[in-house]
Design a protein around this motif. Structure first.
Motif, PDB file in Angstrom:
ATOM      1  N   GLY A 222     -72.985 -27.602  70.226  1.00 29.93           N
ATOM      2  CA  GLY A 222     -72.824 -26.169  70.005  1.00 29.93           C
ATOM      3  C   GLY A 222     -73.108 -25.508  68.398  1.00 29.93           C
ATOM      4  N   ILE A 223     -72.553 -24.409  68.239  1.00 32.52           N
ATOM      5  CA  ILE A 223     -72.908 -24.110  66.762  1.00 32.52           C
ATOM      6  C   ILE A 223     -71.762 -24.452  65.865  1.00 32.52           C
ATOM      7  N   TRP A 224     -70.565 -24.699  66.309  1.00 33.29           N
ATOM      8  CA  TRP A 224     -69.511 -25.369  65.224  1.00 33.29           C
ATOM      9  C   TRP A 224     -68.522 -26.096  66.049  1.00 33.29           C
ATOM     10  N   ARG A 225     -67.964 -27.240  65.220  1.00 32.91           N
ATOM     11  CA  ARG A 225     -66.860 -27.733  65.759  1.00 32.91           C
ATOM     12  C   ARG A 225     -65.611 -27.757  64.715  1.00 32.91           C
ATOM     13  N   ASP A 226     -64.583 -27.479  65.221  1.00 29.40           N
ATOM     14  CA  ASP A 226     -63.522 -27.288  64.235  1.00 29.40           C
ATOM     15  C   ASP A 226     -62.137 -27.513  64.906  1.00 29.40           C
ATOM     16  N   LYS A 227     -60.889 -27.104  64.355  1.00 29.98           N
ATOM     17  CA  LYS A 227     -59.576 -27.217  64.888  1.00 29.98           C
ATOM     18  C   LYS A 227     -59.704 -26.256  65.872  1.00 29.98           C
ATOM     19  N   THR A 228     -59.001 -26.303  67.074  1.00 27.86           N
ATOM     20  CA  THR A 228     -58.665 -25.321  68.238  1.00 27.86           C
ATOM     21  C   THR A 228     -57.993 -24.075  67.622  1.00 27.86           C
ATOM     22  N   LYS A 229     -58.403 -23.162  68.121  1.00 30.28           N
ATOM     23  CA  LYS A 229     -57.955 -21.530  67.760  1.00 30.28           C
ATOM     24  C   LYS A 229     -57.114 -21.057  69.069  1.00 30.28           C
ATOM     25  N   PRO A 230     -56.332 -20.043  68.861  1.00 31.50           N
ATOM     26  CA  PRO A 230     -55.508 -19.391  69.779  1.00 31.50           C
ATOM     27  C   PRO A 230     -56.501 -18.807  70.780  1.00 31.50           C
ATOM     28  N   ALA A 231     -56.196 -18.424  71.924  1.00 30.86           N
ATOM     29  CA  ALA A 231     -57.021 -18.085  73.077  1.00 30.86           C
ATOM     30  C   ALA A 231     -57.578 -16.850  72.860  1.00 30.86           C
ATOM     31  N   ASP A 232     -56.751 -15.913  72.151  1.00 35.70           N
ATOM     32  CA  ASP A 232     -57.524 -14.407  71.773  1.00 35.70           C
ATOM     33  C   ASP A 232     -58.560 -14.435  70.556  1.00 35.70           C
ATOM     34  N   ALA A 233     -58.246 -15.380  69.666  1.00 34.34           N
ATOM     35  CA  ALA A 233     -59.438 -15.670  68.630  1.00 34.34           C
ATOM     36  C   ALA A 233     -60.545 -16.399  69.415  1.00 34.34           C
ATOM     37  N   ILE A 234     -60.302 -17.394  70.167  1.00 32.27           N
ATOM     38  CA  ILE A 234     -61.567 -17.855  71.008  1.00 32.27           C
ATOM     39  C   ILE A 234     -62.236 -16.728  71.910  1.00 32.27           C
ATOM     40  N   THR A 235     -61.448 -16.109  72.353  1.00 31.44           N
ATOM     41  CA  THR A 235     -62.171 -14.982  73.234  1.00 31.44           C
ATOM     42  C   THR A 235     -63.124 -14.037  72.396  1.00 31.44           C
ATOM     43  N   ASP A 236     -62.249 -13.533  71.348  1.00 36.26           N
ATOM     44  CA  ASP A 236     -62.970 -12.609  70.603  1.00 36.26           C
ATOM     45  C   ASP A 236     -64.284 -13.102  69.841  1.00 36.26           C
ATOM     46  N   GLU A 268     -55.468 -20.195  82.094  1.00 39.11           N
ATOM     47  CA  GLU A 268     -55.923 -19.967  80.968  1.00 39.11           C
ATOM     48  C   GLU A 268     -57.014 -19.164  81.175  1.00 39.11           C
ATOM     49  N   LEU A 269     -57.843 -19.163  82.194  1.00 39.49           N
ATOM     50  CA  LEU A 269     -58.838 -18.037  82.259  1.00 39.49           C
ATOM     51  C   LEU A 269     -58.485 -16.674  82.356  1.00 39.49           C
ATOM     52  N   TYR A 270     -57.289 -16.573  83.144  1.00 44.59           N
ATOM     53  CA  TYR A 270     -56.568 -14.959  82.887  1.00 44.59           C
ATOM     54  C   TYR A 270     -55.972 -14.621  81.686  1.00 44.59           C
ATOM     55  N   ILE A 271     -55.731 -15.365  80.899  1.00 46.52           N
ATOM     56  CA  ILE A 271     -55.499 -15.136  79.317  1.00 46.52           C
ATOM     57  C   ILE A 271     -56.871 -14.671  78.733  1.00 46.52           C
ATOM     58  N   MET A 272     -57.680 -15.330  79.116  1.00 43.19           N
ATOM     59  CA  MET A 272     -59.060 -15.228  78.455  1.00 43.19           C
ATOM     60  C   MET A 272     -59.438 -13.826  78.892  1.00 43.19           C
ATOM     61  N   PHE A 273     -59.524 -13.537  80.047  1.00 40.15           N
ATOM     62  CA  PHE A 273     -59.806 -12.282  81.056  1.00 40.15           C
ATOM     63  C   PHE A 273     -59.078 -11.178  80.584  1.00 40.15           C
ATOM     64  N   ARG A 274     -58.026 -11.191  79.962  1.00 40.91           N
ATOM     65  CA  ARG A 274     -56.782 -10.422  79.692  1.00 40.91           C
ATOM     66  C   ARG A 274     -57.624  -9.626  78.336  1.00 40.91           C
ATOM     67  N   ARG A 275     -58.069 -10.922  77.404  1.00 39.72           N
ATOM     68  CA  ARG A 275     -58.352 -10.282  76.162  1.00 39.72           C
ATOM     69  C   ARG A 275     -59.828  -9.609  76.176  1.00 39.72           C
ATOM     70  N   ALA A 276     -60.807 -10.193  76.893  1.00 36.06           N
ATOM     71  CA  ALA A 276     -62.127  -9.747  76.958  1.00 36.06           C
ATOM     72  C   ALA A 276     -62.075  -8.165  77.622  1.00 36.06           C
ATOM     73  N   LYS A 277     -61.334  -8.086  78.556  1.00 38.66           N
ATOM     74  CA  LYS A 277     -61.064  -6.779  79.267  1.00 38.66           C
ATOM     75  C   LYS A 277     -60.728  -5.942  78.212  1.00 38.66           C
ATOM     76  N   ALA A 278     -59.653  -6.096  77.272  1.00 38.85           N
ATOM     77  CA  ALA A 278     -59.304  -5.142  76.245  1.00 38.85           C
ATOM     78  C   ALA A 278     -60.045  -4.883  75.454  1.00 38.85           C
ATOM     79  N   ARG A 279     -61.083  -6.059  74.833  1.00 36.22           N
ATOM     80  CA  ARG A 279     -62.501  -5.570  74.041  1.00 36.22           C
ATOM     81  C   ARG A 279     -63.065  -4.488  74.696  1.00 36.22           C
ATOM     82  N   LEU A 280     -63.490  -4.884  75.774  1.00 39.59           N
ATOM     83  CA  LEU A 280     -64.532  -3.917  76.724  1.00 39.59           C
ATOM     84  C   LEU A 280     -63.799  -2.364  76.775  1.00 39.59           C
ATOM     85  N   ASP A 281     -62.567  -2.362  77.203  1.00 41.34           N
ATOM     86  CA  ASP A 281     -61.965  -1.212  77.288  1.00 41.34           C
ATOM     87  C   ASP A 281     -62.164  -0.530  75.866  1.00 41.34           C
ATOM     88  N   ASP A 282     -61.713  -1.059  74.857  1.00 41.43           N
ATOM     89  CA  ASP A 282     -61.991  -0.468  73.373  1.00 41.43           C
ATOM     90  C   ASP A 282     -63.331   0.272  73.264  1.00 41.43           C
TER      91      ASP A 282
END
Lengths: 331, 331
Positions: A222-236, A268-282
């Motif tokens: 992929g593009i980068w490999r590093d420590k895991t991040k929170p779900a919202d940061a990954i989704t963002d 976990e997919l729903y946790i990601m969906f929730r964030r993705a939807k918030a981004r698109l809502d914005d």
């Protein structure tokens, strides 16, 4: 190896036997590793064919069905089927209106499908090609033709499938399929690899607290490999990369697919969906017919992909058209 | 911890928010951790309520929908919801014809649902109980009332849900639900544990080449732990144990569910299905409406469960009746 299997060499054939035995009303296997609709080709309808390696269920075989594909050719795990299998799938899909080859952009698949197309030409079966290349992490926008096909492929299967059911011509179905392919952008991330049965070892290594962004569905780097991040940061970050490639704004309509690569659970997919939807809502972007689940996997890989499919009136109508396979029912 | 999440304490609420946001036509959350059908209760229909811990999607929340359940109460991961949540789910499910409580046999759930039933009695809402206890590995046949409820629960949800849609009375729906519960036998096996987010560590340990037979969906200890076996040997033992508990022969009709506990991919489930079908074919038992997929999980646990649901005419008719939720569409 945390797998339930018999001899690794029998993995693909036993899997396909089980699939057809479980869903005899949907799938048939008229020749080895070629899966068609239970009823075979539909007279007068453009035939839709895909193919690729095993290990991605429901991709590819799963999407054979009403309003979807007509036939697939299936290879070993993560390996291309042969040109002869692909030609056989195309013959089985042909209802007299020609055949569209619709598959992911991988070297072996492209080469073998091209050969299969040439074989069919000699048999006077017309065919066209749309190559699916939705993974934004796999090449820059200037080199879109080099991108890999990942989970976004299923939008092309669904939309082209619905167009073919309308008895559109081969040219029309091809044009719509290309539009669907162009409308999709995907990106993946992984937390752990999967194991190819015949190899018996993981496709890559990731530390206990590591993740990889932009990884392919076969473990391509992929593009980068590093420590895991929170779900919202990954989704963002995934949304940022998708939106950079396909800018969206008020009045745009999209479907989004939050897809597990296998082990990552629905929770976990729903946790990601929730964030993705918030981004698109914005952004004022409307989401229609979101998909959350396991639509294109890498066996037991841990991770997820995110796809945006930008819809116009035609694409949305076709996405919502009736369809039925073992994994995707639209009524 | 190979999970995509934000703060573990927010895991359940973010998951439920995402679930309702992704499927607003199916689910609503009128009060915290109580999920109902989007349209609320159906006047004149018996309300069906379940509940239990999070971490099992699609169980429990997912099976709210047309032809299925009316409401669920959801607890923390692997933890019972409160009696007050359960009472609220029952109030929300009540359409004036009474409420059936239909849930898995776990101490906390039984205690809290009993209390919730008493609360509702004071509010003049009639309710009945069917406790689901399908796991043959969790107690001997003489002690069936001690058995745990596992994946076979979904047959009771589906069958009782269809009976309620027919506007059967509370007594009639309860009788049918009990018959469905009595018709199901399940057994599970695991290859790896899952991680409860707030604990941050695996629920149990299994060596790289080990499996456990008879394990529960929260990691409850099974019957034996030893080296892994081939898929056919695993499937044979699971079938043997199920058939010992519910003997079947020529002219019997069953549905079978081959269910992933999370990480185990569809490919392996079809390898198991193929063997299970061969065993039933040998006995002359007919399989109708087999289910293969992820119907009741333990997040990312690796492993599978096998359920046999023995059908009579009524049960088969109700199993085949129309239903719709985000995970199970019958048309």
């Amino acid at each position: 190896m945390k797998k339930i299997l018999n001899r690794p060499v029998d993995y693909v054939d036993e899997m396909l036997d089980g699939l057809c035995a479980a869903h005899p009303d949907i799938y048939a296997q008229p020749s080895p590793r070629v899966i068609t609709r239970a009823g075979g080709a539909t007279a007068g309808k453009v035939g839709l064919v895909t193919g690729g390696g095993s290990g991605h269920l429901p991709v590819f075989t799963g999407y054979v069905g009403r309003g979807l594909l007509d036939a697939t050719a299936i290879g070993d795990v993560f390996a291309s089927p042969s040109a002869e299998q692909m030609a056989e799938a195309m013959r089985r899909a042909d209802g007299g209106a020609g055949v569209l080859r619709l598959y992911g952009n991988y070297g072996g698949d492209v080469m073998n499908f091209d050969m299969a197309g040439e074989m069919l030409e000699m048999e006077d079966i017309a065919s066209t090609t749309v190559v699916l290349a939705d993974d934004v992490a796999s090449a820059a926008p200037e080199e879109r033709a080099k991108r890999r096909g990942v989970a976004g492929m299923i939008y092309a299967f669904k939309i082209a499938g619905a167009r073919a059911e309308e008895r559109a011509s081969l040219d029309e179905v091809t044009t719509t399929a290309q539009k669907a392919a162009d409308a999709c952008r995907s990106i993946g991330m992984a937390l752990s690899p999967c194991i190819v049965p015949q190899a018996g070892r993981p496709t890559f290594e990731l530390g206990e607290d590591e993740m990889e962004m932009g990884m392919g569905i076969h473990g391509e780097p992929g593009i980068w490999r590093d420590k895991t991040k929170p779900a919202d940061a990954i989704t963002d970050e995934m949304m940022d990369r998708l939106l950079a490639d396909t800018p969206l704004g008020r009045d745009d309509r999209v479907s989004i697919l939050v897809n597990s690569l296998g082990a990552t659970p629905l929770e976990e997919l729903y946790i990601m969906f929730r964030r993705a939807k918030a981004r698109l809502d914005d952004l004022g972007v409307a989401i229609t017919m979101p998909l959350v689940g396991r639509y294109a996997t890498s066996m037991e890989m841990t991770g997820a992909t995110m796809t945006i499919c930008r819809l116009d009136g035609e694409l949305e109508r076709l996405l919502r058209a009736p369809a039925n396979c073992a994994y995707w029912t639209v009524t």
